[in-house]
Write a protein that holds these residues in place. Structure first.
Motif, PDB file in Angstrom:
ATOM      1  N   ASP A 304       0.851  -1.187   0.000  1.00  0.00           N
ATOM      2  CA  ASP A 304       0.000   0.000   0.000  1.00  0.00           C
ATOM      3  C   ASP A 304       0.886   1.236   0.000  1.00  0.00           C
ATOM      4  N   MET A 305       0.276   2.408  -0.094  1.00  0.00           N
ATOM      5  CA  MET A 305       1.034   3.644  -0.022  1.00  0.00           C
ATOM      6  C   MET A 305       1.673   3.763   1.358  1.00  0.00           C
ATOM      7  N   VAL A 306       2.938   4.149   1.399  1.00  0.00           N
ATOM      8  CA  VAL A 306       3.677   4.189   2.651  1.00  0.00           C
ATOM      9  C   VAL A 306       3.395   5.497   3.386  1.00  0.00           C
ATOM     10  N   ILE A 435       6.061   6.176  -5.666  1.00  0.00           N
ATOM     11  CA  ILE A 435       4.688   5.959  -6.123  1.00  0.00           C
ATOM     12  C   ILE A 435       3.784   7.043  -5.541  1.00  0.00           C
ATOM     13  N   THR A 436       2.945   7.614  -6.407  1.00  0.00           N
ATOM     14  CA  THR A 436       2.031   8.664  -5.961  1.00  0.00           C
ATOM     15  C   THR A 436       0.576   8.210  -5.934  1.00  0.00           C
ATOM     16  N   GLY A 437       0.254   7.058  -6.516  1.00  0.00           N
ATOM     17  CA  GLY A 437      -1.127   6.580  -6.467  1.00  0.00           C
ATOM     18  C   GLY A 437      -1.453   5.701  -7.660  1.00  0.00           C
ATOM     19  N   LEU A 442      -6.863   8.710  -9.633  1.00  0.00           N
ATOM     20  CA  LEU A 442      -6.491  10.120  -9.720  1.00  0.00           C
ATOM     21  C   LEU A 442      -7.729  10.992  -9.931  1.00  0.00           C
ATOM     22  N   VAL A 443      -7.813  12.082  -9.163  1.00  0.00           N
ATOM     23  CA  VAL A 443      -8.915  13.036  -9.290  1.00  0.00           C
ATOM     24  C   VAL A 443      -8.366  14.309  -9.937  1.00  0.00           C
TER      25      VAL A 443
END
Length: 551
Positions: A304-306, A435-437, A442-443
């Motif tokens: 997952d995102m850290v 990693i950004t998503g 993304l919105v």
């Protein structure tokens, strides 16, 4: 905590990591002391499976499975309970040249009906001919698979057919197993992994990234139906000859301290978890004064995102027990690349990287690609982007999947000219990936790229009573007008005034952190997650559209 079987390795006992196939790695296992150890919900040892015995018992399971009338290439669904029978069954399929298909457990789903439907969908994709399930989940499996003409549906012990001789061993290019994606319950995809890709990834992770040696021992609570648990905490240790102590995921969730108690008692040196696992342990685990985590040299992060604050909190909480923050090792991977793609440097802790652009938030770096692998950042047209510019993450290398099982359209969408479009967004900085998503999450508001996790974390951190995973942010396109931002927030109070106060606090926290306004909806229950435990924004969005939330 049972510590009677604490042990230290003196030799690896095998050179399985250099094998060309996982079947060859199994055949090379000869260590009598090293193996897999399974612990119960109170920390007592339930079963041990030495590697030398694993090879023998997997061969026995292989012969009995073939005796059912199965033929090489047939798919076998296996409910992935954290127990020795799952390992025997999985490895038995490998030796029989059957394709094991790890299937999730009921605890990952909200209801019996939803779980049964997920089993049916996996069975349809894989076209399984047999299914193995622990006795405690036999009724659940029967409900999901009752309409299929299976040659067997039950436990491994109930496979009593007369064993048949094993076929010739698989070739490196043959399929080893199918890994099912956890990102959606609507359309699971069967990720086809060859022996060549599997062994390349096991060598890259075990030898190059983690430098597993005779002194190492693992501990894991990760689910074995997910790639991080299956490949990272089971198959890689087998190939490296490294003992691992296993806890069931549900037992960790109920009592997070078990993970750390086991790590301390067994002198574990390597363990992996998503950042929410470290956060949960820091919040709820309490260790005795003599607990010693100083042997823990690799505290891996993936899945997952850290969240940096989660790592900080864990390091501060367990520093008195000898945990070193330098042990943190962020990494990035996905099942389409077997598992790992990039790893941070060992014993260096974690560091932040910032993409180009004014006001861009810094994120944790996930390190450099494994040897023999490449990562490129591309725009939506497929053109490479300069360093520091965020875009779509593409990967190339020997660990990539062959494709999605019997799905050429999805395969062609993901793979082109040997490159995998991961579906993730990120950037490169000094040769390391951040990693950004997810691209699909993304919105875009008024031309501004919004990472939903930034909004979720800001609100969770600012509003008292909210926990990790209590907020989901996504974009919604109304019938008229531009895309708008929606936040769905878990609301535990039932009192109308308390609910109104929570809504106001969320609005204020979002505005203070980002300057944005959003439509706020309240959920009386926990937000939907994937079978691997990640927040499923797609399912939250579906429930929102169907009127499932207040607001």
């Amino acid at each position: 905590m049972d510590t009677g079987l604490r042990m230290q390795r003196e030799t690896t006992g095998n050179g399985a990591v250099h094998a060309a196939t996982f079947a060859e790695a199994l055949a090379g296992l000869d260590a009598a002391e090293e193996g897999l150890f399974f612990f119960g919900p109170r920390g007592a040892l339930r079963e041990e499976l030495p590697f030398a015995r694993l090879a023998e018992e997997a061969a026995d399971a292989a012969g009995r499975l073939l005796g059912l009338g199965l033929a090489p290439g047939d798919r076998v669904g296996i409910l992935a309970e954290t127990e020795a029978d799952f390992v025997r069954a999985f490895c038995g399929c490998i030796l029989a040249r059957l394709l094991p298909c790890p299937m999730p457990l009921p605890v990952a789903f909200g209801s019996r009906a939803v779980y049964a439907e997920q089993l049916r969908r996996i069975a349809d994709v894989a076209d399984i001919r047999a299914a193995l399930a622990p006795a405690e989940f036999a009724d659940w499996a029967a409900e999901g698979l009752a309409d299929r003409r299976l040659v067997h549906l039950g436990t491994l012990a109930e496979v009593t057919a007369t064993p048949e001789a094993l076929p010739p061993p698989p070739a490196p290019g043959d399929l080893a197993y199918l890994q099912f994606s956890s990102g959606t319950t609507r359309a699971p995809k069967g990720i086809a992994v060859t022996h060549r890709a599997l062994m390349a990834n096991l060598r890259g992770m075990g030898h190059d990234a983690l430098d597993v040696g005779p002194q190492d021992r693992g501990v894991s609570w990760l689910p074995l139906y997910h790639d991080m648990g299956l490949v990272g905490s089971l198959l890689m240790p087998i190939a490296m000859g490294m003992s691992v102590d296993h806890l069931a995921t549900r037992d960790f969730i109920r009592r997070p301290g078990l993970w750390l108690e086991l790590a301390a008692a067994r002198r574990a040196t390597i363990s992996y978890a998503p950042s929410f696992g470290y956060q949960l342990a820091a919040r709820r685990a309490r260790l005795s004064g003599d607990a010693d985590l100083s042997a823990w040299r690799v505290a891996g992060i993936g899945g997952d995102m850290v969240r940096p604050e989660a790592l900080d909190g864990f390091a501060e909480t367990f520093a008195p027990a000898g945990f070193r923050r330098e042990a943190f090792l962020p990494s990035y991977g996905l099942a389409e690349a077997t598992l790992g793609l990039s790893f941070s440097r060992r014993d260096a802790g974690w560091r932040l990287a910032r993409p180009a652009g004014d006001g861009a938030a810094a994120v944790v770096s996930c390190g450099a690609p494994l040897p023999g692998h490449r990562i490129e950042i591309r725009d939506d047209a497929g053109r490479p982007l300069p360093e520091g510019t965020a875009g779509r993450v593409h990967a190339w290398g020997p660990s990539l999947m062959e494709g999605y099982f019997r799905d050429p359209a999805q395969t062609a969408e993901a793979l082109a000219d040997g490159w995998l479009d991961t579906g993730d967004l990120g950037f490169l900085r000094d040769g390391e990936l951040a990693i950004t998503g997810r691209a699909k999450d993304l919105v875009i508001l008024n031309g501004r790229n919004i990472w939903p996790q930034d909004l979720e974390w800001a609100v969770e951190d600012a509003v008292a009573g909210l926990r990790s995973g209590d907020v989901a942010a996504f974009g919604e396109m109304p019938e008229q007008g531009p895309e708008e931002l929606v936040l769905v927030v878990r609301c535990r109070p039932r009192d109308p005034e308390a609910r109104a106060a929570l809504r106001a606090q969320v609005e204020a926290a979002l505005a203070a952190a980002t300057g944005l306004k959003a439509r706020i909806a309240l959920s009386d229950d926990g937000l939907p997650r994937t079978s691997s435990g990640k927040l499923s924004r797609a399912r939250v969005r579906d429930a929102y559209r169907s009127g499932g939330y207040d607001g």
